[in-house]
Design a protein around this motif. Structure first.
Motif, short mmCIF file in Angstrom:
data_model
loop_
_atom_site.label_atom_id
_atom_site.label_comp_id
_atom_site.label_asym_id
_atom_site.label_seq_id
_atom_site.Cartn_x
_atom_site.Cartn_y
_atom_site.Cartn_z
N LYS A 1 0.83 -1.20 0.00
CA LYS A 1 0.00 0.00 0.00
C LYS A 1 0.87 1.26 0.00
O LYS A 1 0.51 2.25 -0.62
N GLU A 2 2.03 1.18 0.64
CA GLU A 2 2.94 2.32 0.64
C GLU A 2 3.46 2.60 -0.77
O GLU A 2 3.58 3.76 -1.18
N GLU A 3 3.75 1.54 -1.51
CA GLU A 3 4.22 1.71 -2.89
C GLU A 3 3.12 2.26 -3.78
O GLU A 3 3.38 3.09 -4.66
N ILE A 4 1.88 1.84 -3.54
CA ILE A 4 0.76 2.38 -4.32
C ILE A 4 0.63 3.87 -4.08
O ILE A 4 0.46 4.66 -5.02
N VAL A 5 0.74 4.29 -2.84
CA VAL A 5 0.68 5.72 -2.51
C VAL A 5 1.81 6.46 -3.24
O VAL A 5 1.58 7.54 -3.81
N GLU A 6 3.01 5.91 -3.24
CA GLU A 6 4.14 6.57 -3.91
C GLU A 6 3.91 6.70 -5.42
O GLU A 6 4.26 7.73 -6.02
N VAL A 7 3.34 5.66 -6.04
CA VAL A 7 3.03 5.75 -7.47
C VAL A 7 2.05 6.89 -7.72
O VAL A 7 2.22 7.69 -8.65
N ILE A 8 1.04 6.98 -6.89
CA ILE A 8 0.02 8.03 -7.07
C ILE A 8 0.62 9.41 -6.84
O ILE A 8 0.34 10.35 -7.59
N LEU A 9 1.49 9.55 -5.84
CA LEU A 9 2.15 10.84 -5.60
C LEU A 9 3.02 11.23 -6.78
O LEU A 9 3.02 12.39 -7.21
N GLN A 10 3.77 10.28 -7.31
CA GLN A 10 4.62 10.54 -8.48
C GLN A 10 3.75 10.97 -9.67
O GLN A 10 4.05 11.92 -10.37
N ALA A 11 2.65 10.25 -9.86
CA ALA A 11 1.75 10.57 -10.96
C ALA A 11 1.10 11.95 -10.77
O ALA A 11 0.83 12.64 -11.76
N ALA A 12 0.86 12.35 -9.53
CA ALA A 12 0.25 13.66 -9.28
C ALA A 12 1.10 14.78 -9.88
O ALA A 12 0.56 15.72 -10.46
N ILE A 13 2.39 14.66 -9.76
CA ILE A 13 3.29 15.69 -10.27
C ILE A 13 3.27 15.74 -11.79
O ILE A 13 3.23 16.81 -12.39
N TYR A 14 3.28 14.59 -12.43
CA TYR A 14 3.40 14.53 -13.88
C TYR A 14 2.07 14.46 -14.61
O TYR A 14 2.00 14.78 -15.80
#
Length: 130
Positions: free
Chosen positions: A96-109
């Motif tokens: 779940k932590e990795e899923i959050v990180e993917v979403i945060l990364q995607a938020a920027i781009y």
């Protein structure tokens, strides 16, 4: 409903196996049991080429493919598909932590509105999973 004649191919069976392993029997059964003459061609295409051909390629691990799918689906702002692929990602060992990180990364781009929708759906699926 894999008894349809058009579904009787080696590539379909290969894809069906992976699709079930990633998304779960319940989801796949619901998808295939609702197939009719109108929707069968797309189910065949998705199962053979997405799951049979691409997901079976040796170049990337399933976990990596799940990371990519989550990022791309966030970019496309496809919450229904996000829901399905968050479950698949968890099945593929994504935390779940990795899923959050993917979403945060995607938020920027990809944009904050798409990431907010994605996070809302991902949180719902993660809570159900736990």
């Amino acid at each position: 409903m894999t008894t349809r004649p058009e579904f009787q191919t080696e590539l379909f069976e290969k894809g069906l196996k992976v699709r079930r392993e990633v998304l779960g029997d319940a989801y796949v059964d619901r998808s295939l049991n609702s197939v009719d003459d109108l929707t069968a061609p797309l189910q065949k295409l998705v199962t053979e080429w997405c799951w049979g051909e691409i997901w079976n390629r040796p170049g990337l691990k399933r976990k990596t493919r799940s990371f990519l799918n989550l990022a791309m689906l966030t970019a496309l702002n496809r919450p229904h598909e996000i829901k399905i692929h968050v479950r698949g990602a968890l099945n593929n060992g994504v935390t779940k932590e990795e899923i959050v990180e993917v979403i945060l990364q995607a938020a920027i781009y990809c944009g904050v509105p798409a990431a907010l929708d994605c996070m809302r759906v991902a949180a719902e699926v993660i809570r159900e999973h736990e």
